[in-house]
Design a protein around this motif. Structure first.
Motif, mmCIF file in Angstrom:
data_model
loop_
_atom_site.group_PDB
_atom_site.id
_atom_site.type_symbol
_atom_site.label_atom_id
_atom_site.label_comp_id
_atom_site.label_asym_id
_atom_site.label_seq_id
_atom_site.Cartn_x
_atom_site.Cartn_y
_atom_site.Cartn_z
ATOM 1 N N MET A 122 -45.052 -64.305 -60.585
ATOM 2 C CA MET A 122 -43.646 -64.119 -60.253
ATOM 3 C C MET A 122 -42.996 -63.214 -61.298
ATOM 4 O O MET A 122 -43.296 -63.296 -62.480
ATOM 5 C CB MET A 122 -42.924 -65.474 -60.227
ATOM 6 C CG MET A 122 -43.380 -66.383 -59.098
ATOM 7 S SD MET A 122 -42.968 -65.698 -57.471
ATOM 8 C CE MET A 122 -41.182 -65.829 -57.533
ATOM 9 N N PRO A 123 -42.118 -62.310 -60.873
ATOM 10 C CA PRO A 123 -41.447 -61.452 -61.848
ATOM 11 C C PRO A 123 -40.702 -62.280 -62.883
ATOM 12 O O PRO A 123 -40.123 -63.323 -62.572
ATOM 13 C CB PRO A 123 -40.467 -60.641 -60.980
ATOM 14 C CG PRO A 123 -41.013 -60.717 -59.594
ATOM 15 C CD PRO A 123 -41.681 -62.049 -59.490
ATOM 16 N N SER A 124 -40.754 -61.811 -64.113
ATOM 17 C CA SER A 124 -40.089 -62.525 -65.197
ATOM 18 C C SER A 124 -38.999 -61.653 -65.784
ATOM 19 O O SER A 124 -39.186 -60.456 -66.000
ATOM 20 C CB SER A 124 -41.100 -62.893 -66.293
ATOM 21 O OG SER A 124 -40.449 -63.382 -67.426
ATOM 22 N N THR A 125 -37.866 -62.257 -66.045
ATOM 23 C CA THR A 125 -36.766 -61.487 -66.631
ATOM 24 C C THR A 125 -37.085 -61.074 -68.059
ATOM 25 O O THR A 125 -36.471 -60.159 -68.600
ATOM 26 C CB THR A 125 -35.478 -62.327 -66.637
ATOM 27 O OG1 THR A 125 -35.732 -63.567 -67.321
ATOM 28 C CG2 THR A 125 -35.030 -62.631 -65.214
ATOM 29 N N SER A 126 -38.086 -61.747 -68.671
ATOM 30 C CA SER A 126 -38.457 -61.400 -70.038
ATOM 31 C C SER A 126 -39.575 -60.371 -70.091
ATOM 32 O O SER A 126 -39.974 -59.948 -71.163
ATOM 33 C CB SER A 126 -38.911 -62.659 -70.806
ATOM 34 O OG SER A 126 -40.069 -63.207 -70.217
ATOM 35 N N GLN A 127 -40.092 -59.996 -68.908
ATOM 36 C CA GLN A 127 -41.185 -59.028 -68.876
ATOM 37 C C GLN A 127 -40.709 -57.677 -69.390
ATOM 38 O O GLN A 127 -39.738 -57.120 -68.902
ATOM 39 C CB GLN A 127 -41.704 -58.863 -67.445
ATOM 40 C CG GLN A 127 -42.836 -57.856 -67.297
ATOM 41 C CD GLN A 127 -44.179 -58.450 -67.646
ATOM 42 O OE1 GLN A 127 -44.306 -59.656 -67.839
ATOM 43 N NE2 GLN A 127 -45.186 -57.613 -67.735
ATOM 44 N N ALA A 128 -41.386 -57.165 -70.403
ATOM 45 C CA ALA A 128 -40.990 -55.877 -70.968
ATOM 46 C C ALA A 128 -41.712 -54.756 -70.251
ATOM 47 O O ALA A 128 -42.850 -54.925 -69.815
ATOM 48 C CB ALA A 128 -41.326 -55.848 -72.459
ATOM 49 N N PRO A 129 -41.074 -53.615 -70.098
ATOM 50 C CA PRO A 129 -41.746 -52.481 -69.471
ATOM 51 C C PRO A 129 -42.844 -51.952 -70.377
ATOM 52 O O PRO A 129 -42.839 -52.200 -71.584
ATOM 53 C CB PRO A 129 -40.617 -51.446 -69.322
ATOM 54 C CG PRO A 129 -39.670 -51.785 -70.424
ATOM 55 C CD PRO A 129 -39.727 -53.279 -70.559
ATOM 56 N N PRO A 130 -43.816 -51.216 -69.823
ATOM 57 C CA PRO A 130 -44.848 -50.649 -70.677
ATOM 58 C C PRO A 130 -44.235 -49.706 -71.693
ATOM 59 O O PRO A 130 -43.235 -49.045 -71.433
ATOM 60 C CB PRO A 130 -45.757 -49.905 -69.692
ATOM 61 C CG PRO A 130 -44.966 -49.749 -68.448
ATOM 62 C CD PRO A 130 -43.974 -50.858 -68.418
ATOM 63 N N GLY A 131 -44.831 -49.633 -72.866
ATOM 64 C CA GLY A 131 -44.264 -48.800 -73.923
ATOM 65 C C GLY A 131 -43.316 -49.624 -74.758
ATOM 66 O O GLY A 131 -43.562 -50.771 -75.101
ATOM 67 N N GLY A 132 -42.174 -49.091 -75.090
ATOM 68 C CA GLY A 132 -41.204 -49.810 -75.897
ATOM 69 C C GLY A 132 -41.483 -49.658 -77.373
ATOM 70 O O GLY A 132 -42.525 -49.160 -77.799
ATOM 71 N N ALA A 133 -40.524 -50.099 -78.191
ATOM 72 C CA ALA A 133 -40.629 -49.949 -79.636
ATOM 73 C C ALA A 133 -41.664 -50.906 -80.218
ATOM 74 O O ALA A 133 -41.818 -52.041 -79.760
ATOM 75 C CB ALA A 133 -39.263 -50.198 -80.267
ATOM 76 N N VAL A 134 -42.365 -50.436 -81.214
ATOM 77 C CA VAL A 134 -43.313 -51.270 -81.940
ATOM 78 C C VAL A 134 -42.536 -52.152 -82.913
ATOM 79 O O VAL A 134 -41.601 -51.697 -83.576
ATOM 80 C CB VAL A 134 -44.323 -50.396 -82.706
ATOM 81 C CG1 VAL A 134 -45.309 -51.268 -83.487
ATOM 82 C CG2 VAL A 134 -45.070 -49.484 -81.740
#
Length: 270
Positions: A95-107
């Motif tokens: 199920m989609p999660s609101t906490s799911q981060a997109p690929p990439g993003g800051a380290v």
């Protein structure tokens, strides 16, 4: 996943075509015109009806039981990574999660601080699509693709320098695509656009992607041609960083006392 709505069927067919019929116990005195096992042969060896297996491969039934999956995996001689991949194709997407981060993003800052402590080792962090997000300066010296702003897969298939940097280009190409497939199925839908674009731009990538090989390599060794240092043989370890971003830390190193270690030391000396 990109460009194939019948992932289960495509994977089963690709594995079926790789199984040697004779070694699987099939007695056939006729001249075979197909690679590997026929559908009905695989069905018989797995203990399912040919019509049911045909429905699986054609995508008309996507919910085989655990027992059937285990039987197919046994006959197809799948390794642990391929078995996990087969199971993941049948499991419903999470199920989609609101906490799911997109690929990439800051380290994360802590990871960047850790990288700073490894000034004498080529180390870098990648996103699920293999974008390089952060790296040590030494990593960029060893391989230009290990620099922020590069993508490991795009470099391998689209950058003319890849054939020079990687003396064993074919092996690296096969493993990189098979590894990307394993990541793609675990992060449903996130990499579809990336894969579609690479399939469009690179025939070798498209051929390897469509072979449906899946591979998980958390450690190993690579040969890299480095200007001024020749061909270095470096080992590596990978570390999956906890969190929804899916970042992975790569650390390369030479064997103690080797000429490769000395060459790496010289590269890192200001």
């Amino acid at each position: 996943m990109a460009h194939d709505d019948n992932q289960l069927g495509s994977f089963l067919r690709s594995r079926r075509e790789k199984v040697d019929a004779t070694s699987a116990g099939v007695v056939d005195n006729t001249r075979r015109r197909v690679k590997g096992l026929r559908r009905e042969e695989l069905a018989l060896l797995a203990g399912v009806s040919p019509s049911y297996y045909t429905r699986l491969e054609q995508g008309r039934d996507n919910h085989p039981s655990a027992e059937i999956l285990a039987a197919l995996a046994r006959v197809l001689r799948l390794d642990d990574t391929e078995r996990s991949y087969l199971w993941s194709l049948v499991m419903p997407p999470p199920m989609p999660s609101t906490s799911q981060a997109p690929p990439g993003g800051a380290v994360r800052p802590g990871v960047l601080q850790l990288l700073d402590r490894w000034a004498d080792l080529p180390a870098f962090v990648v996103a699920p699509n293999r974008d390089v997000l952060a790296s040590r300066e030494l990593a960029s010296q060893v391989n230009p693709a290990w620099s922020p702003g590069y993508n490991l897969i795009e470099f391998t298939f689209l950058d003319p320098r890849a054939g020079t940097v990687y003396p064993q280009w074919q092996e690296i190409a096969v493993q990189s695509v098979a590894g990307l497939r394993g990541t793609a199925v675990s992060r449903r839908g996130e990499l579809d656009g990336f894969v579609a674009e690479l399939r469009r731009r690179s025939e070798p990538f498209r051929a390897l992607w469509d072979s449906h090989d899946v591979y998980e390599r958390t450690m190993g060794e690579k040969q890299l041609r480095v200007p001024g240092a020749g061909v270095l043989r470096l080992s590596f370890e990978t570390f999956a960083l906890a969190g929804p971003e899916g970042h992975v830390l790569y650390v390369y190193f030479a064997q103690p006392g080797s000429a490769d270690e000395e060459a790496l030391r010289k590269l890192g000396t200001p």
